[in-house]
Design a protein around this motif. Structure first.
Motif, short mmCIF file in Angstrom:
data_model
loop_
_atom_site.label_atom_id
_atom_site.label_comp_id
_atom_site.label_asym_id
_atom_site.label_seq_id
_atom_site.Cartn_x
_atom_site.Cartn_y
_atom_site.Cartn_z
N TYR A 53 0.83 -1.21 0.00
CA TYR A 53 0.00 0.00 0.00
C TYR A 53 0.86 1.26 0.00
O TYR A 53 0.63 2.19 -0.79
CB TYR A 53 -0.92 0.02 1.23
N ALA A 54 1.86 1.31 0.87
CA ALA A 54 2.68 2.51 1.02
C ALA A 54 3.40 2.86 -0.28
O ALA A 54 3.64 4.04 -0.58
CB ALA A 54 3.68 2.33 2.14
N HIS A 55 3.75 1.84 -1.06
CA HIS A 55 4.50 2.10 -2.30
C HIS A 55 3.71 2.95 -3.28
O HIS A 55 4.28 3.76 -4.02
CB HIS A 55 4.86 0.76 -2.96
N THR A 56 2.40 2.78 -3.30
CA THR A 56 1.58 3.50 -4.28
C THR A 56 0.79 4.65 -3.67
O THR A 56 -0.02 5.28 -4.36
CB THR A 56 0.60 2.54 -4.97
N GLU A 57 1.02 4.96 -2.41
CA GLU A 57 0.24 6.04 -1.79
C GLU A 57 0.59 7.39 -2.38
O GLU A 57 -0.24 8.28 -2.49
CB GLU A 57 0.46 6.05 -0.27
N TRP A 58 1.88 7.56 -2.76
CA TRP A 58 2.33 8.87 -3.24
C TRP A 58 2.85 8.85 -4.67
O TRP A 58 3.39 9.83 -5.15
CB TRP A 58 3.39 9.42 -2.29
N GLN A 59 2.74 7.71 -5.33
CA GLN A 59 3.10 7.63 -6.75
C GLN A 59 2.34 6.47 -7.37
O GLN A 59 1.89 5.58 -6.67
CB GLN A 59 4.62 7.49 -6.91
N PRO A 60 2.15 6.47 -8.70
CA PRO A 60 1.20 5.54 -9.32
C PRO A 60 1.72 4.15 -9.67
O PRO A 60 0.92 3.25 -9.93
CB PRO A 60 0.80 6.28 -10.60
N ASP A 61 3.03 3.94 -9.71
CA ASP A 61 3.56 2.67 -10.21
C ASP A 61 3.39 1.56 -9.17
O ASP A 61 3.77 1.71 -8.00
CB ASP A 61 5.04 2.81 -10.55
N ALA A 62 2.84 0.43 -9.61
CA ALA A 62 2.66 -0.71 -8.71
C ALA A 62 4.01 -1.29 -8.31
O ALA A 62 5.01 -1.15 -9.02
CB ALA A 62 1.81 -1.78 -9.40
N ILE A 63 4.04 -1.95 -7.18
CA ILE A 63 5.29 -2.50 -6.66
C ILE A 63 5.60 -3.85 -7.30
O ILE A 63 4.69 -4.64 -7.58
CB ILE A 63 5.22 -2.63 -5.12
N THR A 64 6.87 -4.09 -7.57
CA THR A 64 7.31 -5.38 -8.12
C THR A 64 7.80 -6.26 -6.99
O THR A 64 8.14 -5.78 -5.91
CB THR A 64 8.45 -5.17 -9.12
N PRO A 65 7.86 -7.58 -7.20
CA PRO A 65 8.38 -8.47 -6.16
C PRO A 65 9.81 -8.10 -5.73
O PRO A 65 10.15 -8.21 -4.55
CB PRO A 65 8.33 -9.85 -6.82
N LYS A 66 10.63 -7.65 -6.66
CA LYS A 66 12.00 -7.28 -6.32
C LYS A 66 12.03 -6.08 -5.38
O LYS A 66 12.74 -6.08 -4.36
CB LYS A 66 12.82 -6.95 -7.57
N VAL A 67 11.25 -5.06 -5.69
CA VAL A 67 11.19 -3.88 -4.82
C VAL A 67 10.59 -4.26 -3.47
O VAL A 67 11.05 -3.80 -2.41
CB VAL A 67 10.38 -2.75 -5.48
N LEU A 68 9.60 -5.11 -3.47
CA LEU A 68 8.99 -5.57 -2.22
C LEU A 68 10.02 -6.28 -1.36
O LEU A 68 10.10 -6.06 -0.14
CB LEU A 68 7.81 -6.49 -2.55
N ALA A 69 10.84 -7.13 -1.98
CA ALA A 69 11.90 -7.83 -1.23
C ALA A 69 12.90 -6.84 -0.66
O ALA A 69 13.33 -6.96 0.50
CB ALA A 69 12.60 -8.84 -2.14
N ASP A 70 13.28 -5.84 -1.46
CA ASP A 70 14.24 -4.84 -0.99
C ASP A 70 13.68 -4.04 0.17
O ASP A 70 14.38 -3.77 1.15
CB ASP A 70 14.62 -3.89 -2.13
N ARG A 71 12.43 -3.64 0.08
CA ARG A 71 11.80 -2.82 1.13
C ARG A 71 11.69 -3.60 2.44
O ARG A 71 11.84 -3.03 3.52
CB ARG A 71 10.42 -2.36 0.67
N LEU A 72 11.40 -4.88 2.33
CA LEU A 72 11.20 -5.69 3.53
C LEU A 72 12.49 -6.35 4.02
O LEU A 72 12.52 -6.90 5.12
CB LEU A 72 10.15 -6.77 3.26
#
Length: 224
Positions: A16-35
């Motif tokens: 949710y936080a990834h798209t709250e302030w910008q429109p691009d959906a999150i990818t699994p790679k970015v999700l892994a990096d964030r977590l």
């Protein structure tokens, strides 16, 4: 609402936080990096969340919340932001110190305690970083704002949100006298930094000038 675990709640909140302030959906790679987890862990968790109807996902594609996933994500976001606000207003924490504490407490406190905190704080609309606090019904209004790093010279706006991703940036902005509702006017936008004047709405006198590194400018949203 589907039953979830703390781990699933962390995933939903991150999506949710990834798209709250910008429109691009999150990818699994970015999700892994964030977590901070392995890509294989993300793959397994996304499959589990998809099976529970919380996200939609195709192999190697972006991860998107379903309506049920968004409702659950907003419930966790509400907990996180109310706790951050409570820690700052009632417990004497700095705005750069609350994120990690809230990450723990958001999974631990009861709904009754959360509502008591909300009532005690006067039902605040935003947290210490300017992020809106969803209502108990999961309602959160979108705001029109622009990233300071993208604002052209001459743009003037009040600070509506500062990312809490980097506590060092929050401390530096505090030292520079920049916080929520501070009025910033971009005087120059160089490649490595953004030059601004710093004022307060309705303030008198010549506002001081500041040079913000690009990392700081990329953490600040101002009114459009």
């Amino acid at each position: 609402m589907p039953a979830t675990s703390p781990a699933i709640e962390d995933y939903l909140k991150t999506v949710y936080a990834h798209t709250e302030w910008q429109p691009d959906a999150i990818t699994p790679k970015v999700l892994a990096d964030r977590l901070g987890v392995a890509p294989s862990s993300v793959t397994e968790m996304v499959k589990k969340m998809a099976a529970a109807g919380l996200v939609s996902h195709v192999p190697y594609g972006a991860v998107r919340l379903t309506d049920a996933g968004r409702a659950r994500a907003l419930a966790v976001v509400r907990r996180h932001r109310l706790i951050e606000t409570w820690l700052v207003q009632e417990m004497g924490y700095g705005w750069d110190e609350v994120h990690d504490e809230a990450e723990i407490l958001e999974h631990a406190i009861s709904d009754r305690l959360l509502e008591a905190i909300d009532d005690r704080l006067g039902r605040p609309a935003r947290d210490p970083h300017g992020d809106q606090i969803p209502s108990a019904a999961g309602i959160l209004e979108a705001r029109d704002a622009v990233l300071l790093a993208d604002a052209p010279p001459g743009h003037s706006g009040a600070v509506v949100r500062i990312s809490d991703r980097d506590p060092a940036v929050l401390r530096d902005l505090d030292d520079a006298g920049i916080g929520l509702d501070t009025v910033l006017r971009v005087t120059d936008a160089a490649a490595a930094s953004v030059h601004v004047t710093v004022g307060v709405a309705g303030g008198a006198g010549e506002p001081p000038a500041r040079t913000l590194p690009r990392a700081a400018a990329e953490a600040i949203w101002v009114t459009a």
